[in-house]
Design an enzyme around this catalytic site. Structure first.
Site, PDB file in Angstrom:
ATOM      1  N   HIS A   1      -5.262   3.772  -6.832  1.00 27.48           N
ATOM      2  CA  HIS A   1      -5.942   2.659  -6.148  1.00 27.48           C
ATOM      3  C   HIS A   1      -6.330   3.034  -4.726  1.00 27.48           C
ATOM      4  CE1 HIS A   1      -2.457   1.098  -3.723  1.00 27.48           C
ATOM      5  NE2 HIS A   1      -1.722   1.451  -4.761  1.00 27.48           N
TER       6      HIS A   1
ATOM      7  N   ASP B   1       0.433   5.757  -0.300  1.00 23.06           N
ATOM      8  CA  ASP B   1       0.234   4.641  -1.233  1.00 23.06           C
ATOM      9  C   ASP B   1      -1.087   3.958  -0.924  1.00 23.06           C
ATOM     10  OD1 ASP B   1       0.571   2.625  -3.052  1.00 23.06           O
ATOM     11  OD2 ASP B   1       1.937   1.460  -1.803  1.00 23.06           O
TER      12      ASP B   1
ATOM     13  N   GLU C   1      -5.101  -3.478  -5.795  1.00 25.22           N
ATOM     14  CA  GLU C   1      -3.841  -3.250  -6.512  1.00 25.22           C
ATOM     15  C   GLU C   1      -2.685  -3.916  -5.795  1.00 25.22           C
ATOM     16  OE1 GLU C   1       0.013  -1.426  -7.422  1.00 25.22           O
ATOM     17  OE2 GLU C   1      -1.045  -1.448  -5.502  1.00 25.22           O
ATOM     18  N   GLU C   2      -2.672  -3.829  -4.478  1.00 28.04           N
ATOM     19  CA  GLU C   2      -1.530  -4.333  -3.712  1.00 28.04           C
ATOM     20  C   GLU C   2      -1.377  -5.844  -3.823  1.00 28.04           C
ATOM     21  OE1 GLU C   2       0.632  -2.504  -2.760  1.00 28.04           O
ATOM     22  OE2 GLU C   2      -0.131  -0.579  -2.040  1.00 28.04           O
TER      23      GLU C   2
ATOM     24  N   ASP D   1       0.528   6.418  -8.850  1.00 26.77           N
ATOM     25  CA  ASP D   1       0.803   5.452  -7.779  1.00 26.77           C
ATOM     26  C   ASP D   1       2.281   5.448  -7.415  1.00 26.77           C
ATOM     27  OD1 ASP D   1       0.430   3.476  -5.884  1.00 26.77           O
ATOM     28  OD2 ASP D   1       0.449   1.830  -7.326  1.00 26.77           O
TER      29      ASP D   1
ATOM     30  N   HIS E   1       4.592   1.286   2.181  1.00 28.92           N
ATOM     31  CA  HIS E   1       4.226   0.013   2.813  1.00 28.92           C
ATOM     32  C   HIS E   1       4.685  -0.083   4.272  1.00 28.92           C
ATOM     33  CE1 HIS E   1       3.883  -2.286  -1.301  1.00 28.92           C
ATOM     34  NE2 HIS E   1       3.138  -1.188  -1.250  1.00 28.92           N
TER      35      HIS E   1
END
Length: 503
Positions: free
Chosen positions: A290, A302, A368-369, A396, A466
């Protein structure tokens, strides 16, 4: 032998692998497992050529350098932000320039949330400014903030037992880390559970395997009929400190200010490119990562790395597919010792090189998140052709040194995947684990399509995940080379086998 001659001789072994035998048009399975095993073993030279090109050839470090250029230029790519849409347009042009086919954008309606300014200050028992990151889709506080006493709990069960103490307070979750899959429920559901017992806000211990005072953001969800309260992640260190304070009976007061705001949905895009199958172009092996990220760090790990390793897999195969015409004239002119060999293989010029029987389709997901919104819309639009999907793949989980493949599928398909992974013995990446699910491929897997995810050091991954630490510094170019090699070998071989994976 010189490296050039060694590479040439190795490539000659690819010749019988590029044609293949006819397959049953209605995807029936005619081969025994022993025949399939023998067929896969014939790809050893293909696997070696891919690994050599990715790890020590002209493509060395390419995925890392491509990714660095994007994230250094654009930065993090929050869904709904101008940064993400700029990155999508750049990637569209990159894929066109790379010579991939059927490059296009597929529109997706996505959420639009902005963080704004945010702060949390402990006022009692001492003054302490806390590092926080508001959680995705959280509402904000009033402009003056929320000032309230804290209730620290270690689980939802404890929260429910102490429900009478929670009204009017800020609930702080100090849950133990028991792996991301189990612990993330506190980030996702923490605000709802706290609101149910009358809390005015919630602060969640970051879901991380390691911390150097680093909060980790992520998505959270509200529930119909439950008040929406502001929610943010705090550092492991601050959560544990407040738990110690509370265990001593110390009163804790925090002032929380958040400008977070949700806006109407906006338009984004899934980005698609292909290597068209030579024999069964309607059949697909899907390779994906993503392109969106959170709004902290650079979104390099990520999932910039997963997106770019997936792109690199197609680039490696495309490069080897155009190998012959680019190099033969140089070999004829400069390598007289190869004259006889060339004469015996005069048909080389007409061969397409590495072009699989089925289409290799790259999809770079959006949103995606926010829960796989881009991939859900893609599934809804393309599920009519689900019988033509042989394998769906998602990277991912970081791109450190790969340890193997996570796979979900039938026992027969798993046995085939184990044989494919055996081709990677020279780089010691042969394991096939369970649970190949990923947010963006789960819809296909639940419908019966085999699915695979690339695995590496998950503890290290969730140290950066994140957070502001998700930058290029967390990545190693050589490890990305190996990840790309694994991804390319698996996707190519599955796409080129005589038969699709059994379901």
């Amino acid at each position: 032998m010189t490296p050039l001659i060694f590479l040439f001789v190795g490539m000659l072994h690819l010749l019988p692998l590029c044609s293949g035998r006819a397959v049953c048009k209605d995807v029936c399975h005619l081969k025994t497992f022993e025949q399939i095993k023998e067929e896969i073993a014939g790809y050893q030279d293909v696997a070696k050529a891919i690994v050599d090109l990715a790890v020590c050839g002209k493509a060395q470090n390419r995925s890392y350098e491509r990714l660095a250029l994007l994230v250094d230029t654009v930065g993090p790519r929050l869904t709904g932000s101008p940064n993400l849409e700029k990155a999508i347009q750049i990637m569209y042009q990159n894929l066109m320039d790379d010579g991939l086919k059927n490059v296009h954008l597929e529109p997706v309606k996505v959420p639009h949330w902005e963080r704004g300014q945010e702060s949390a200050v402990m006022l009692e028992p001492r003054n302490h400014s806390m590092a926080i990151l508001g959680l995705g889709s959280s509402v904000g506080t009033p402009p003056e903030g929320i000032t309230a006493e804290v209730l620290v709990v270690s689980s939802f069960d404890e929260l429910h037992r102490r429900a009478s103490e929670a009204r009017g307070k800020i609930v702080v979750y100090n849950q133990p880390y028991k792996g991301y899959g189990e612990s993330v429920q506190y980030r996702v559901q923490g605000a709802v559970e706290a609101a149910k017992v009358g809390a005015v806000a919630s602060l969640i211990k970051s879901v991380a395997s390691f911390s150097i005072y680093s909060p980790h953001t992520g998505i959270q969800y509200y529930q119909d009929g439950v008040p929406q309260i502001p929610t943010a992640c705090i550092t492991v260190e601050d959560a544990e400190m407040m738990a110690r304070m509370a265990s001593r009976g110390t009163k804790i007061v925090i002032q929380l200010k958040m400008e977070a705001k949700n806006y109407p949905d906006t338009e984004s895009f899934n980005t698609v490119a292909e290597i068209t199958g030579s024999k069964y172009p309607e059949q697909v092996v899907l390779v994906s990562g993503h392109l969106d990220s959170w709004d902290v760090g650079q979104g390099a790990l990520d999932d910039g790395s997963g997106a770019f390793v997936s792109w690199e897999a197609l680039s490696l195969i495309k490069d080897l597919g155009s190998f012959w015409p680019r190099w033969l004239s140089e070999w004829e002119a400069n390598c007289s010792s190869l004259t006889y060999l060339l004469q015996q293989n005069h048909k080389l010029r007409a061969r397409p090189g590495l072009r699989p029987k089925r289409t290799l389709r790259l999809v770079l997901w959006t949103a995606e998140e926010q829960g796989g919104i881009g991939s859900l819309q893609y599934y809804q639009q393309h599920k009519v052709n689900i019988s033509n999907f042989s394998l769906v793949m998602e990277s991912d989980l970081g791109n450190f040194m790969p340890t193997g493949l996570a796979f979900t599928g039938s026992d027969k398909a798993r046995a085939i995947m184990k044989e494919v992974m055996n081709l990677l013995q020279p780089i010691n990446t042969t394991q096939v684990f369970g649970d190949g699910e990923g947010v963006d491929i789960n819809y296909w897997i639940q419908a019966g399509v085999p699915g695979a995810s690339l695995l590496d050091d998950l503890k290290r991954y969730f140290s950066f995940h994140h957070s502001q630490g998700d930058t290029m510094t967390a990545l190693d170019p050589m490890q990305m080379n190996y990840s790309a090699a694994v991804w390319a070998v698996v996707s190519y071989v599955i796409a080129d086998l005589d038969e699709m994976l059994p379901r």
